[in-house]
Design a protein around this motif. Sequence first.
Motif, PDB file in Angstrom:
ATOM      1  N   ALA A 227      37.239 -26.573 -53.589  1.00 26.68           N
ATOM      2  CA  ALA A 227      36.469 -25.548 -54.308  1.00 26.68           C
ATOM      3  C   ALA A 227      36.167 -25.914 -55.759  1.00 26.68           C
ATOM      4  O   ALA A 227      35.024 -25.761 -56.215  1.00 26.68           O
TER       5      ALA A 227
ATOM      6  N   ARG B 259      28.128 -25.849 -50.690  1.00 24.42           N
ATOM      7  CA  ARG B 259      29.353 -25.085 -50.944  1.00 24.42           C
ATOM      8  C   ARG B 259      29.302 -23.733 -50.237  1.00 24.42           C
ATOM      9  O   ARG B 259      30.300 -23.271 -49.690  1.00 24.42           O
ATOM     10  N   VAL B 260      28.140 -23.079 -50.246  1.00 27.01           N
ATOM     11  CA  VAL B 260      27.997 -21.784 -49.586  1.00 27.01           C
ATOM     12  C   VAL B 260      28.300 -21.927 -48.098  1.00 27.01           C
ATOM     13  O   VAL B 260      29.027 -21.117 -47.508  1.00 27.01           O
TER      14      VAL B 260
ATOM     15  N   GLU C 261      32.086 -22.479 -47.477  1.00 23.52           N
ATOM     16  CA  GLU C 261      32.872 -21.250 -47.555  1.00 23.52           C
ATOM     17  C   GLU C 261      32.580 -20.338 -46.362  1.00 23.52           C
ATOM     18  O   GLU C 261      33.483 -19.659 -45.857  1.00 23.52           O
TER      19      GLU C 261
ATOM     20  N   HIS D 185      25.538 -15.721 -52.900  1.00 25.11           N
ATOM     21  CA  HIS D 185      26.875 -16.296 -53.078  1.00 25.11           C
ATOM     22  C   HIS D 185      27.335 -16.145 -54.521  1.00 25.11           C
ATOM     23  O   HIS D 185      28.498 -15.798 -54.792  1.00 25.11           O
ATOM     24  N   ASP D 186      26.440 -16.404 -55.471  1.00 26.14           N
ATOM     25  CA  ASP D 186      26.796 -16.262 -56.883  1.00 26.14           C
ATOM     26  C   ASP D 186      27.214 -14.828 -57.195  1.00 26.14           C
ATOM     27  O   ASP D 186      28.181 -14.589 -57.922  1.00 26.14           O
TER      28      ASP D 186
ATOM     29  N   GLU E  45      30.631 -14.085 -55.698  1.00 26.11           N
ATOM     30  CA  GLU E  45      31.678 -14.697 -56.523  1.00 26.11           C
ATOM     31  C   GLU E  45      32.013 -13.820 -57.721  1.00 26.11           C
ATOM     32  O   GLU E  45      33.181 -13.650 -58.085  1.00 26.11           O
ATOM     33  N   GLU E  46      30.966 -13.283 -58.325  1.00 28.73           N
ATOM     34  CA  GLU E  46      31.156 -12.410 -59.485  1.00 28.73           C
ATOM     35  C   GLU E  46      31.945 -11.166 -59.095  1.00 28.73           C
ATOM     36  O   GLU E  46      32.893 -10.765 -59.792  1.00 28.73           O
TER      37      GLU E  46
ATOM     38  N   ASN F 216      33.884 -10.749 -56.357  1.00 28.82           N
ATOM     39  CA  ASN F 216      35.205 -11.101 -55.841  1.00 28.82           C
ATOM     40  C   ASN F 216      36.183 -11.429 -56.960  1.00 28.82           C
ATOM     41  O   ASN F 216      37.392 -11.219 -56.821  1.00 28.82           O
ATOM     42  N   ALA F 217      35.666 -11.960 -58.065  1.00 25.13           N
ATOM     43  CA  ALA F 217      36.523 -12.249 -59.217  1.00 25.13           C
ATOM     44  C   ALA F 217      37.099 -10.967 -59.807  1.00 25.13           C
ATOM     45  O   ALA F 217      38.116 -11.002 -60.516  1.00 25.13           O
TER      46      ALA F 217
ATOM     47  N   ASP G 251      36.247  -8.247 -51.880  1.00 24.61           N
ATOM     48  CA  ASP G 251      36.520  -9.272 -50.858  1.00 24.61           C
ATOM     49  C   ASP G 251      35.338  -9.353 -49.903  1.00 24.61           C
ATOM     50  O   ASP G 251      35.456  -9.087 -48.706  1.00 24.61           O
TER      51      ASP G 251
ATOM     52  N   ARG H  74      32.015 -11.581 -48.216  1.00 22.38           N
ATOM     53  CA  ARG H  74      31.682 -12.969 -47.894  1.00 22.38           C
ATOM     54  C   ARG H  74      30.486 -13.025 -46.952  1.00 22.38           C
ATOM     55  O   ARG H  74      30.215 -12.097 -46.204  1.00 22.38           O
TER      56      ARG H  74
END
Length: 705
Positions: free
Chosen positions: A87, A243-244, A247, A619-620, A623-624, A626-627, A631, A633
């Motif tokens: 990652a 990467r997407v 994951e 995805h971006d 990520e924002e 999920n940070a 949760d 995806r």
Amino acid sequence: MIALDTETTGIDLFHGAKPFLVTTCNEDGRLKWWQWDVNPVTREVEISEEDALEIRQLLAVQHDGIVLHNAKFDAHALYAGDVLDWAPLWELTHDTLLISHILASNQPHNLTDLAIMYLGHDIRPKEEALKRAVNEARRLARSKFPEWRIAKEGLPGMPSAKSGSKKDRSGVESESPWHFDMWLPRAIARWMDYGEDHDWYTVASDYANEDSSTTMLLHKVLRAELERRGKVEQYEAKRKNTRVLWEMERAGVTVSLPELRSLQAEYAEEKAEAEAVCAGIAKGMGCELSLPKAGNNLSLIGFVFGELDLPVVKRTEKGSPSLDKEAMEEYKLTLPLGPKLDFVRNLAGARKRAKSLEYLLAYDKFGIQDNGSELWLVLHPSTNPTGTTTTRLSMSNPNLQQVSKQETQCEACEGEGCEECGGSGEDLHSVRRVFGPAPGREWWTLDAENIELRLPAYESGEPELIALFEKPDEPPFYGSQHLLNFSIVYEGLWRQELEAVGPDKVGPYCKKKYKAGPYQYTKNGDFAIQYQCGEATADKSFRRRGAYRKLKDKFARLNALNNKWTTYAEEYGCVETMFGYPLLCARGDYGRIKPTLPLNYRTQGTAGDWMIRAMNRCHDKLEEWNARGFDGRIVLTVHDELVFDFPKRGDPVRASQGLESPQSNNFWRVKILKQLMEQGGQDISIPTPVSVSYCPKNWAEGVTI
């Protein structure tokens, strides 16, 4: 910059396969590698933690980049072996597989062919030496160590293994069993005390080192050519998307095991019923028909083209009458009501159910029990970003790209309900019924609306086609291209009914009045054109001579656009997507490009490019979120549809009715994702609306929000 390659005990990295060899090569050509023993009875790899730490430290300082060929596979392999989590390294990762597709989309993308094409270097001797050693080691192991777990088709833990050799075109790891046992020569040499200078100790590392050094050299050449052609932006979008996909594959897709078993029983029963109808029709004509389990046999061919006397509409390469999908589609579009059409429909229905049963068996085969649950399986299908000649993804192990919405429609009534389907409008329950959210989760699907029809309509500036999309609720066509084409092909009938009932009612009126006649023929003709059956077949399907040409003349701008890109492809050998991604067009025996190919590639390729960018943007955003403790995806992409798996919250349907707070559910997040996906249309100045479905139970029963 450093190049890296891994060798594994198989390609089923979610079923227990692990890396047993990692090799790197720097820009100076210096090689470094780590090789670990494999327990031949359990196939477990004895990975040294000291070696794993050294690999992590080495990659951590590669600030100029890490080069791989099919990076997603190596990233999965190193994660499966607890060597490292890739990652943090994706921003540094470069992939020669992706660049090769941009430079020559319809050419082979495996490392062996690329090395010959771009470097003039043949790495096959090392591969052939390894293959000989592995096959000999497999023979020895079977005779001297029968308890050893040698790879073969059907062995638990390696569902991808297939008997025989398979030429790899796209860069995806081979499924031939010998590839799963590349660790075996070294193991045999150690167990049988071969001398230290025996080449079986190093045959695998020699092969792997050749791969990593070749990848480094190849990257320099491909990158320079990529920059020379000005296609770095297209590569960067594809590189980010890797990467997407990685994951997404790690997250997996959940499958309900009870639904899977229920659907298997249902398909098997319906398949038997359809076959019984076929046998009954044959028996009524004095013929004992023996249907094959798959494909054709002499009994079927003899009956269809003998007693049933169907015309031959297509032949195989060997000149025999064909009953493939294209031929069956033509029969369904052109045969009149009666025993011949009944036979074809039931034969097609039996085949469809047989194919759907194959899908379900594949889900069984590749499914992994979700945290030990007896009710849920998880699939981790492999997506291949270079598996097609356009920008569309392919998928394997298992292939979920075949799971379409249209599978549920009755072919006799196109979903409107008839006697044949009992009024349900369904031909069979969709395979999508087995997919859905696990307990405590919910699915949302976001789907681009008719994007492959919109793109050429807007690019050509065809006003009447554009109006269908921009005014879907307005008379007389209400967004239906079937009705628009009916008004052109059956112009006299349309005018007659227009005068009788007026513009507000004429569309629905014609659809109902001529449902069993000209309107159905229009739909048949539209499908014939869609399946590229040709002018003669299209006219026959429309039941109107000259219909094909009339539509071509009517939509002159669309026809001109097709001619434009055909001319372009004839001159340059390729077309580009609207995002600038080049796609090579193959030439036929006489050096000409098939006229329907260039615009088809441009349209499909643009839709694929659109989806790549949609996935990246979504995805971006995830990520924002999920940070901050969410949760969510992406778990699947199928053509123009994205499937999201979210934590279960409130009911958006109740919220839309004012019964719950709008913030009590996930719809506010979905609306943001919808806007991000639609942004791709803004990039090319074509509206690309996205529809939203909420799936609290399964993928087949989504509620449009």
